[in-house]
Design an enzyme around this catalytic site. Structure first.
Site, PDB file in Angstrom:
ATOM      1  CE1 TYR A  64     -83.839  57.929  84.837  1.00  0.00           C
ATOM      2  CE2 TYR A  64     -83.123  57.649  82.573  1.00  0.00           C
ATOM      3  CZ  TYR A  64     -83.765  58.397  83.543  1.00  0.00           C
ATOM      4  OH  TYR A  64     -84.312  59.605  83.222  1.00  0.00           O
ATOM      5  CD  GLN A  94     -90.379  70.067  90.664  1.00  0.00           C
ATOM      6  OE1 GLN A  94     -90.041  70.503  89.582  1.00  0.00           O
ATOM      7  NE2 GLN A  94     -90.071  70.678  91.796  1.00  0.00           N
ATOM      8  CB  VAL A  96     -87.890  59.925  89.963  1.00  0.00           C
ATOM      9  CG1 VAL A  96     -88.524  60.832  88.914  1.00  0.00           C
ATOM     10  CG2 VAL A  96     -86.365  60.046  89.928  1.00  0.00           C
ATOM     11  CG  HIS A 112     -91.188  65.312  87.160  1.00  0.00           C
ATOM     12  ND1 HIS A 112     -90.271  66.281  87.487  1.00  0.00           N
ATOM     13  CD2 HIS A 112     -92.182  65.961  86.486  1.00  0.00           C
ATOM     14  CE1 HIS A 112     -90.691  67.459  87.034  1.00  0.00           C
ATOM     15  NE2 HIS A 112     -91.847  67.296  86.444  1.00  0.00           N
ATOM     16  CB  CYS A 120     -94.731  48.866  78.309  1.00  0.00           C
ATOM     17  SG  CYS A 120     -94.784  48.622  76.538  1.00  0.00           S
ATOM     18  CB  CYS A 124     -99.277  47.422  76.446  1.00  0.00           C
ATOM     19  SG  CYS A 124     -98.018  46.875  77.595  1.00  0.00           S
ATOM     20  CG  ASN A 207     -83.630  76.735  97.000  1.00  0.00           C
ATOM     21  OD1 ASN A 207     -82.411  76.587  96.964  1.00  0.00           O
ATOM     22  ND2 ASN A 207     -84.430  76.387  96.014  1.00  0.00           N
ATOM     23  CB  ALA A 225     -84.396  70.792 102.791  1.00  0.00           C
TER      24      ALA A 225
HETATM   25  P1  OAD Z   1     -82.878  71.397  90.459  1.00  0.00           P
HETATM   26  O1  OAD Z   1     -81.571  70.688  90.452  1.00  0.00           O
HETATM   27  O2  OAD Z   1     -83.251  72.170  89.249  1.00  0.00           O
HETATM   28  O3  OAD Z   1     -82.932  72.395  91.707  1.00  0.00           O
HETATM   29  C1  OAD Z   1     -82.542  71.958  92.985  1.00  0.00           C
HETATM   30  C2  OAD Z   1     -82.795  73.094  93.939  1.00  0.00           C
HETATM   31  O4  OAD Z   1     -82.524  72.645  95.243  1.00  0.00           O
HETATM   32  C3  OAD Z   1     -81.934  74.332  93.687  1.00  0.00           C
HETATM   33  O5  OAD Z   1     -82.763  75.494  93.697  1.00  0.00           O
HETATM   34  C4  OAD Z   1     -80.973  74.338  94.876  1.00  0.00           C
HETATM   35  O6  OAD Z   1     -80.626  75.658  95.279  1.00  0.00           O
HETATM   36  C5  OAD Z   1     -81.802  73.640  95.937  1.00  0.00           C
HETATM   37  N1  OAD Z   1     -81.022  72.925  96.963  1.00  0.00           N
HETATM   38  C6  OAD Z   1     -79.877  72.213  96.821  1.00  0.00           C
HETATM   39  N2  OAD Z   1     -79.513  71.644  97.980  1.00  0.00           N
HETATM   40  C7  OAD Z   1     -80.440  72.008  98.892  1.00  0.00           C
HETATM   41  C8  OAD Z   1     -80.636  71.731 100.279  1.00  0.00           C
HETATM   42  N3  OAD Z   1     -79.788  70.967 100.968  1.00  0.00           N
HETATM   43  N4  OAD Z   1     -81.709  72.265 100.896  1.00  0.00           N
HETATM   44  C9  OAD Z   1     -82.587  73.054 100.214  1.00  0.00           C
HETATM   45  N5  OAD Z   1     -82.464  73.344  98.905  1.00  0.00           N
HETATM   46  C10 OAD Z   1     -81.410  72.823  98.240  1.00  0.00           C
HETATM   47  O7  OAD Z   1     -83.996  70.300  90.817  1.00  0.00           O
HETATM   48  P2  OAD Z   1     -85.576  70.373  90.592  1.00  0.00           P
HETATM   49  O8  OAD Z   1     -86.084  71.741  90.838  1.00  0.00           O
HETATM   50  O9  OAD Z   1     -86.152  69.252  91.366  1.00  0.00           O
HETATM   51  O10 OAD Z   1     -87.113  66.367  85.999  1.00  0.00           O
HETATM   52  O11 OAD Z   1     -85.671  70.055  89.056  1.00  0.00           O
HETATM   53  C11 OAD Z   1     -86.936  69.899  88.468  1.00  0.00           C
HETATM   54  C12 OAD Z   1     -86.901  68.769  87.478  1.00  0.00           C
HETATM   55  O12 OAD Z   1     -85.828  68.977  86.549  1.00  0.00           O
HETATM   56  C13 OAD Z   1     -86.602  67.413  88.073  1.00  0.00           C
HETATM   57  O13 OAD Z   1     -87.751  66.766  88.586  1.00  0.00           O
HETATM   58  C14 OAD Z   1     -86.048  66.664  86.907  1.00  0.00           C
HETATM   59  C15 OAD Z   1     -85.142  67.723  86.333  1.00  0.00           C
HETATM   60  O14 OAD Z   1     -84.835  67.591  84.999  1.00  0.00           O
HETATM   61  C16 OAD Z   1     -87.290  65.126  85.569  1.00  0.00           C
HETATM   62  O15 OAD Z   1     -86.595  64.204  85.938  1.00  0.00           O
HETATM   63  C17 OAD Z   1     -88.405  65.003  84.619  1.00  0.00           C
END
Ligand code: OAD
Length: 233
Positions: A64, A94, A96, A112, A120, A124, A207, A225
């Site tokens: 991290y 989603q 962070v 998320h 913590c 607490c 996407n 995007a």
């Molecule tokens: P992913 O990595 O699963 O998906 C990213 C998406 O963004 C994919 O569908 C890509 O095709 C798309 N993508 C990539 N570059 C792009 C761009 N320039 N423009 C538009 N789209 C693009 O990420 P998340 O869906 O956010 O959880 O994943 C969900 C959760 O899984 C995250 O919040 C994280 C992870 O484990 C936690 O940290 C709890």
């Protein structure tokens, strides 16, 4: 299709944006499930789960710290700026990272959690802001002595209740849900697309490729995007 989506958005009175890692990809922040994404190199159960933290807190903290330093160097891209400029849109993410806030958005629902804080690991609830440029080492909570950890949601953990409820309500009530850069495979967050669609919202997806949510889209715009979102808003 872009013109149709633009018209749909201009006629809507209640718009919700629902974003994932793809929103920040053009800012240099790694996604998770793309071929070069974080989960292609690292085991999420070791680095993003309570069990992984219990087994090896040093490794989790170091990972991290490196993500925090990467994020410190990242800058909002045109999609963050276009979204943040629309104060009438409810932003659910989603992610962070704080790139929407750095672009000027004030009320972002982080399903998320946020990497800019530690909290913590005990009950607490103590929280501390983190200097992303100089992330701290492992340390104990000053209030109760349990270890401090990133204030993000790990696999197997519940989403923050109030944030989830606000996001769910916004999706139930919106006219258009603008889904940006998510693979839509992580639940319950991904379920918000179904919530919006089943309550009558139009769903616009941006996407670079089709995703698990493609079947729910009224309009799917394939492309980056940072290029598409500004032209829509
Ligand atoms: P992913 O990595 O699963 O998906 C990213 C998406 O963004 C994919 O569908 C890509 O095709 C798309 N993508 C990539 N570059 C792009 C761009 N320039 N423009 C538009 N789209 C693009 O990420 P998340 O869906 O956010 O959880 O994943 C969900 C959760 O899984 C995250 O919040 C994280 C992870 O484990 C936690 O940290 C709890």
């Amino acid at each position: 299709m872009i013109e149709a989506a633009r018209k749909m958005l201009s006629q809507a009175t209640r718009i919700v944006s629902f974003s994932g890692a793809g929103l920040s990809a053009e800012s240099g922040v790694s996604t998770f499930r793309d071929p070069q994404g974080l989960w292609s190199k690292y085991d999420p159960m070791r680095l993003a789960s309570p069990d992984g933290f219990a087994d090896d807190p040093q490794t989790v903290n170091a990972w991290y710290a490196s993500r925090r330093q990467d994020l410190w160097q990242a800058r909002p891209n045109p999609a963050h700026h276009a979204l943040a400029a629309r104060t009438d849109i409810i932003h659910v993410t989603q992610n962070v990272d704080d790139l929407l806030e750095r672009a000027g958005a004030t009320d972002v629902l982080h399903l998320h959690g946020t990497i800019g804080k530690d909290r913590c690991h005990g009950p607490c609830g103590h929280e501390e802001h983190i200097d992303l440029a100089e992330p701290p080492g492992l340390r104990d909570c000053p209030d109760c002595g349990a270890p401090m950890r990133p204030a993000v949601v790990w696999f197997g953990e519940a989403l923050p209740t109030d944030t989830w409820q606000r996001a769910e309500r916004a999706c139930q009530e919106c006219d258009v849900l603008l889904v940006i850069g998510t693979s839509a495979v992580v639940y319950p967050a991904a379920g918000l697309i179904d919530v919006a669609q089943s309550h009558g919202a139009r769903v616009v997806i941006v996407n670079i490729e089709s995703s698990e949510a493609s079947g729910l889209a009224h309009i799917e715009l394939l492309g980056k995007a940072g290029e598409i979102v500004p032209s829509l808003l």
